[in-house]
Structure formats: structure tokens, C-alpha cells
Design a protein around this motif. Structure first.
Motif, PDB file in Angstrom:
ATOM      1  N   VAL A 177       0.863  -1.187   0.000  1.00  0.00           N
ATOM      2  CA  VAL A 177       0.000   0.000   0.000  1.00  0.00           C
ATOM      3  C   VAL A 177       0.896   1.233   0.000  1.00  0.00           C
ATOM      4  O   VAL A 177       1.675   1.444   0.923  1.00  0.00           O
ATOM      5  CB  VAL A 177      -0.929   0.003   1.226  1.00  0.00           C
ATOM      6  N   LEU A 178       0.798   2.038  -1.062  1.00  0.00           N
ATOM      7  CA  LEU A 178       1.642   3.214  -1.153  1.00  0.00           C
ATOM      8  C   LEU A 178       0.860   4.391  -1.714  1.00  0.00           C
ATOM      9  O   LEU A 178      -0.027   4.234  -2.544  1.00  0.00           O
ATOM     10  CB  LEU A 178       2.886   2.940  -1.991  1.00  0.00           C
ATOM     11  N   LEU A 179       1.217   5.560  -1.221  1.00  0.00           N
ATOM     12  CA  LEU A 179       0.540   6.780  -1.643  1.00  0.00           C
ATOM     13  C   LEU A 179       1.046   7.245  -3.000  1.00  0.00           C
ATOM     14  O   LEU A 179       0.287   7.755  -3.818  1.00  0.00           O
ATOM     15  CB  LEU A 179       0.755   7.876  -0.589  1.00  0.00           C
ATOM     16  N   HIS A 180       2.363   7.071  -3.262  1.00  0.00           N
ATOM     17  CA  HIS A 180       2.972   7.531  -4.513  1.00  0.00           C
ATOM     18  C   HIS A 180       3.866   6.451  -5.096  1.00  0.00           C
ATOM     19  O   HIS A 180       4.488   5.674  -4.364  1.00  0.00           O
ATOM     20  CB  HIS A 180       3.801   8.794  -4.276  1.00  0.00           C
ATOM     21  N   ASP A 181       3.964   6.434  -6.443  1.00  0.00           N
ATOM     22  CA  ASP A 181       4.925   5.568  -7.116  1.00  0.00           C
ATOM     23  C   ASP A 181       5.601   6.361  -8.237  1.00  0.00           C
ATOM     24  O   ASP A 181       5.473   7.594  -8.297  1.00  0.00           O
ATOM     25  CB  ASP A 181       4.268   4.285  -7.639  1.00  0.00           C
ATOM     26  N   ARG A 284      11.737   3.823  -7.666  1.00  0.00           N
ATOM     27  CA  ARG A 284      13.013   3.410  -8.275  1.00  0.00           C
ATOM     28  C   ARG A 284      14.163   4.299  -7.817  1.00  0.00           C
ATOM     29  O   ARG A 284      14.989   4.745  -8.609  1.00  0.00           O
ATOM     30  CB  ARG A 284      12.885   3.406  -9.801  1.00  0.00           C
ATOM     31  N   THR A 285      14.208   4.517  -6.502  1.00  0.00           N
ATOM     32  CA  THR A 285      15.241   5.350  -5.896  1.00  0.00           C
ATOM     33  C   THR A 285      16.306   4.455  -5.270  1.00  0.00           C
ATOM     34  O   THR A 285      16.000   3.692  -4.344  1.00  0.00           O
ATOM     35  CB  THR A 285      14.636   6.249  -4.803  1.00  0.00           C
ATOM     36  N   PRO A 286      17.563   4.496  -5.737  1.00  0.00           N
ATOM     37  CA  PRO A 286      18.625   3.688  -5.118  1.00  0.00           C
ATOM     38  C   PRO A 286      18.746   4.034  -3.634  1.00  0.00           C
ATOM     39  O   PRO A 286      18.942   5.203  -3.294  1.00  0.00           O
ATOM     40  CB  PRO A 286      19.880   4.087  -5.898  1.00  0.00           C
ATOM     41  N   GLU A 308      17.709  -6.436   0.219  1.00  0.00           N
ATOM     42  CA  GLU A 308      19.097  -6.560  -0.213  1.00  0.00           C
ATOM     43  C   GLU A 308      19.332  -7.898  -0.909  1.00  0.00           C
ATOM     44  O   GLU A 308      20.010  -7.969  -1.937  1.00  0.00           O
ATOM     45  CB  GLU A 308      20.054  -6.402   0.964  1.00  0.00           C
ATOM     46  N   GLN A 309      18.739  -8.956  -0.372  1.00  0.00           N
ATOM     47  CA  GLN A 309      18.906 -10.266  -0.986  1.00  0.00           C
ATOM     48  C   GLN A 309      18.372 -10.315  -2.417  1.00  0.00           C
ATOM     49  O   GLN A 309      18.875 -11.048  -3.259  1.00  0.00           O
ATOM     50  CB  GLN A 309      18.210 -11.334  -0.139  1.00  0.00           C
ATOM     51  N   GLN A 310      17.359  -9.514  -2.702  1.00  0.00           N
ATOM     52  CA  GLN A 310      16.780  -9.477  -4.044  1.00  0.00           C
ATOM     53  C   GLN A 310      17.412  -8.402  -4.925  1.00  0.00           C
ATOM     54  O   GLN A 310      16.968  -8.179  -6.059  1.00  0.00           O
ATOM     55  CB  GLN A 310      15.269  -9.257  -3.952  1.00  0.00           C
ATOM     56  N   GLY A 311      18.434  -7.739  -4.413  1.00  0.00           N
ATOM     57  CA  GLY A 311      19.138  -6.747  -5.212  1.00  0.00           C
ATOM     58  C   GLY A 311      18.367  -5.469  -5.432  1.00  0.00           C
ATOM     59  O   GLY A 311      18.620  -4.752  -6.405  1.00  0.00           O
ATOM     60  N   LEU A 312      17.444  -5.144  -4.523  1.00  0.00           N
ATOM     61  CA  LEU A 312      16.607  -3.959  -4.678  1.00  0.00           C
ATOM     62  C   LEU A 312      17.022  -2.813  -3.775  1.00  0.00           C
ATOM     63  O   LEU A 312      16.482  -1.712  -3.878  1.00  0.00           O
ATOM     64  CB  LEU A 312      15.143  -4.317  -4.399  1.00  0.00           C
ATOM     65  N   ALA A 313      17.975  -3.053  -2.876  1.00  0.00           N
ATOM     66  CA  ALA A 313      18.438  -2.016  -1.950  1.00  0.00           C
ATOM     67  C   ALA A 313      19.717  -2.518  -1.301  1.00  0.00           C
ATOM     68  O   ALA A 313      20.129  -3.675  -1.492  1.00  0.00           O
ATOM     69  CB  ALA A 313      17.380  -1.701  -0.888  1.00  0.00           C
ATOM     70  N   ALA A 351      12.976  -1.264 -11.723  1.00  0.00           N
ATOM     71  CA  ALA A 351      12.075  -1.043 -12.854  1.00  0.00           C
ATOM     72  C   ALA A 351      11.503  -2.353 -13.364  1.00  0.00           C
ATOM     73  O   ALA A 351      10.369  -2.398 -13.863  1.00  0.00           O
ATOM     74  CB  ALA A 351      12.822  -0.318 -13.975  1.00  0.00           C
ATOM     75  N   ALA A 352      12.288  -3.443 -13.229  1.00  0.00           N
ATOM     76  CA  ALA A 352      11.828  -4.755 -13.693  1.00  0.00           C
ATOM     77  C   ALA A 352      10.947  -5.456 -12.673  1.00  0.00           C
ATOM     78  O   ALA A 352      10.408  -6.533 -12.947  1.00  0.00           O
ATOM     79  CB  ALA A 352      13.035  -5.640 -14.017  1.00  0.00           C
ATOM     80  N   ARG A 353      10.805  -4.852 -11.492  1.00  0.00           N
ATOM     81  CA  ARG A 353      10.010  -5.440 -10.424  1.00  0.00           C
ATOM     82  C   ARG A 353       8.803  -4.545 -10.155  1.00  0.00           C
ATOM     83  O   ARG A 353       8.848  -3.667  -9.287  1.00  0.00           O
ATOM     84  CB  ARG A 353      10.851  -5.606  -9.160  1.00  0.00           C
ATOM     85  N   PRO A 354       7.707  -4.727 -10.900  1.00  0.00           N
ATOM     86  CA  PRO A 354       6.537  -3.876 -10.658  1.00  0.00           C
ATOM     87  C   PRO A 354       6.045  -4.031  -9.221  1.00  0.00           C
ATOM     88  O   PRO A 354       6.052  -5.125  -8.661  1.00  0.00           O
ATOM     89  CB  PRO A 354       5.501  -4.401 -11.654  1.00  0.00           C
ATOM     90  N   VAL A 355       5.638  -2.927  -8.639  1.00  0.00           N
ATOM     91  CA  VAL A 355       5.079  -2.942  -7.292  1.00  0.00           C
ATOM     92  C   VAL A 355       3.562  -2.803  -7.411  1.00  0.00           C
ATOM     93  O   VAL A 355       3.070  -1.734  -7.759  1.00  0.00           O
ATOM     94  CB  VAL A 355       5.654  -1.804  -6.426  1.00  0.00           C
TER      95      VAL A 355
END
Length: 379
Positions: A177-181, A284-286, A308-313, A351-355
Motif C-alpha cells: 500500500v503506497l501513496l505515490h509511485d 526506483r530510488t537507489p 538486499e537479498q533481491q538486489g533492490l536495496a 524497474a523490472a520489479r513492478p510494485v
């Protein structure tokens, strides 16, 4: 104005927690509920009212316990009286509470014979030593927002998982659940101008929430130094609820919501709370994620480690709580280098991982409650 005046009225009551997370999740679901033709009403305990009104919400305010001189029992009575009044004057068809544990005043109104159905939006990632202590009895439904590293329904915003029951009340899991993407992001030039920053610099964000004044205070100085050593101007995001702090060597900005301006930053260092993390990945913010050890029930370390395990942060365990080899509360330099060196790869993986937007499905579930005037759990 968000919502339709002739649609069913839904009253959102987010608790006044350590930060703004409960209010932000409530606003996210309320926004989608309004788009679906209902009329959401935000009843906030926080004094942060104007930004919500500028977004187009109908906002009511009840002072939080901490902001009054009342004894706790007296404030609970005030809360119950005010909720009854709002339910009556707005002809409310359903009430949504977002928080760790429902207030006694909320439960008192919920138990009354003529009360509308109540839903509890309850964050799902609890620490192993802090399972939900409050009973869900009396609610018609519990909605659990999903996590980015274990999202419900992949890229399907309508997906829902039947997650069993809690005290005989059905639990429904939805996507994050997010307010902005990323679709709400300003361009970098727009974001920099919006934050009042010079356009010819590179910026790093430090957003540690309430941890900046508490258990993560020790990280501010090293982060400022490490960012400056790498050619970044540090920008500290401070809560708009308090006087802005002075952080030597850094700029300070108070902005809510901040997510639309995330494009201003080459990298963000964030407390690993729910809303900050899901919005950073969706935008998509590092990011470097810093678990806050003061989060009593939220398993921030598990959230950061999973991403981190999924390479997203990148995880920076500033206190050494993870027990990982070589991380006994080390400085931020290695984490910053990793995030900056891998910046392009991080963005590509995000970008390849839609939320999926779980607020859409949560709004659908709550809209369904308005069609059931009784308070029995909805199957």
C-alpha cells in the motif's frame, strides 16, 4: 475534493504513531476509495492537516493523547465521543482504523449496537518477539498490506490473499500500500526546484524519521561526512511535525509527502520503515536501508535484509543487530560505495520489479464493507 459526495462515506482513523506511516497508508487507501466513487473522510490525530487538505481530502481532527493535558481515560472518552459525532454527522457507512493496537475509544464505539462495520489495516511484518497483542474481535475484517520483497499478486493490483483469520475475523492480504509511485515523480529538475536546491549539485537524502533524534542519531555525522567525501550534498528530511533540526554540514528540508521529489537524489539513506521502503522501490530510488532498533513491533531488519537479498536495496546495519560478519555497527562508507557503484543496476532491477498497488484492492474490500451494514465479519 477526493471522492463523490453522493457515495458511501468511509471514516479513516489512523493512529498517531512514531512517524506518519499510519496516516500515509490511510491516505493511500482513501485516495483509491475516492477514485472508486466513495467519499473518504480522514480523521487524523496528527496536527499535519494542511498537506492532506491540499491533496483534496476532507479532513477532521481529534487531538492526540500526547497533545492534551488529559488523563488517558479521559482522552479515550473524548475520542469515543468525537468518533460517534463524526459517524453521525457524516452518515458513515464504514470505519477504517490503521495502527498497531486499536484505542479503547475506538473499541468502545465499535461495540455499540448501531455502529457501522469496522476494518483494521494492520501491518503484517511483525518482529518474532512482538506478535499482535491486541485482539481483532469486533472488527469485520483485517487488511494486511504486503511487502515489496514478498508482494501479493505480482503486478496484479486486484490480487488478494486469504491469510486466514484472527480471533475469528477474516484477514485479507493485499499488495504493498503506497501513496505515490514512479508515475507521480517529478523530473529531477522539477524536484530540485521544488525543494529549493541549487540545480548544479548532486544530492544524497538522509531520511531516518524519528530515529534521527533517537537510536539512529549516531549515524547523522558519519553519513554527512561520507556523502560529502563522495561529492554529494547531504539533505536531511526532517519531520514537519517538529522544529527543524540543525545538522552540521547538511541542508534540512521539511516536506510531506516527500516521495514525488525523490528524483532529486542520487541515493537515499532511509530508516527501513514500511512506507519509506515501498515508496522508494516503487519510485526506483537507489536506497540504503537502516533498521531502526527502536521499532518495537515492525521487523525493519527483516525488511531491509529481504530487499538486499533481491538486489533492490543496500542494507546498512548501523548497530550490528544482524550479526552478519564484518558488520559490528560499521560506518556507512561501504554501503554508500555499493549503492553508488551499483546505482544503474539497482534502478534496472527496481524497474523490472513492478510494485502492485495494494491500496486499490484494499479500497475494494472496504467498499464491500459499506454494503454490509451489520458488524459481523465479512467472509
Amino acid at each position: 475534493m477526493i471522492g463523490r459526495a453522493d457515495g458511501p462515506r468511509v471514516l479513516f482513523v489512523p493512529s498517531n504513531g512514531m512517524g506518519l506511516g499510519h496516516m500515509t497508508r490511510a491516505a493511500a487507501i482513501a485516495r483509491r476509495l475516492g477514485e472508486a466513487g466513495a467519499m473518504p473522510i480522514l480523521c487524523v490525530l496528527s496536527p499535519l492537516i494542511d498537506p492532506l487538505r491540499r491533496m483534496g481530502f476532507l479532513v477532521e481532527h481529534i487531538p492526540s493523547y500526547a497533545s492534551t493535558p488529559l488523563e488517558r481515560w479521559h482522552w479515550q472518552r473524548l475520542l469515543a465521543d468525537q468518533l460517534r459525532h463524526l459517524i453521525e454527522v457524516h452518515h458513515v457507512s464504514a470505519v477504517v482504523f490503521d495502527g498497531v493496537a486499536p484505542y479503547r475509544g475506538v473499541r468502545q464505539v465499535m461495540a455499540e449496537e448501531d455502529a457501522p462495520p469496522f476494518a483494521w489495516v494492520r501491518r503484517g511484518r511483525w518482529r518474532a518477539d512482538a506478535r499482535p497483542a491486541a485482539t481483532a474481535a469486533g472488527f469485520s475484517m483485517v487488511v494486511e498490506p504486503g511487502e515489496v520483497d514478498r508482494a501479493v499478486g505480482d503486478d496484479d493490483p486486484t490480487a488478494v490473499v486469504v491469510a486466514g483469520s484472527s480471533d475469528g475475523v477474516p484477514v485479507r492480504g493485499v499488495g504493498p500500500v503506497l501513496l505515490h509511485d514512479h508515475r507521480d515523480l517529478r523530473t529531477r529538475d522539477q524536484a530540485v526546484a521544488d525543494l529549493g536546491l541549487p540545480a548544479d549539485q548532486r544530492y544524497g537524502l538522509i531520511s531516518l524519521g524519528t530515529g534521527l533524534a533517537g537510536p539512529l542519531a549516531h549515524t547523522a555525522g558519519p553519513l554527512v561526512t561520507a556523502m560529502r567525501d563522495r561529492g554529494l550534498v547531504p539533505v536531511v528530511a526532517a519531520s514537519p511535525l517538529v522544529s527543524p533540526p540543525t545538522v552540521r554540514g547538511a541542508l534540512v528540508r521539511q516536506r510531506y509527502p516527500l516521495a514525488p521529489a525523490l528524483a532529486a537524489f542520487d541515493v537515499a539513506v532511509l530508516a527501513a520503515g514500511y512506507n519509506s521502503v515501498v515508496e522508494a522501490v516503487a519510485c526506483r530510488t537507489p536506497s540504503i536501508l537502516v533498521p531502526n532498533p527502536a521499532a518495537a513491533v515492525d521487523d525493519q531488519l527483516a525488511r531491509a535484509a529481504g530487499l538486499e537479498q533481491q538486489g533492490l536495496a543496500v542494507l546498512w546495519d548501523s548497530t550490528g543487530a544482524s550479526g552478519r560478519a564484518g558488520e559490528g555497527g560499521s560506518g556507512p562508507e561501504a554501503a554508500l560505495d555499493k549503492a553508488l557503484d551499483d546505482r544503474s543496476a539497482l534502478v534496472e532491477r527496481m524497474a523490472a520489479r513492478p510494485v502492485p498497488q495494494g491500496a486499490t484492492r484494499a479500497a475494494d474490500l472496504i467498499r464491500e464493507l459499506t454494503r454490509h451494514p451489520g458488524r459481523k465479519p465479512v467472509a
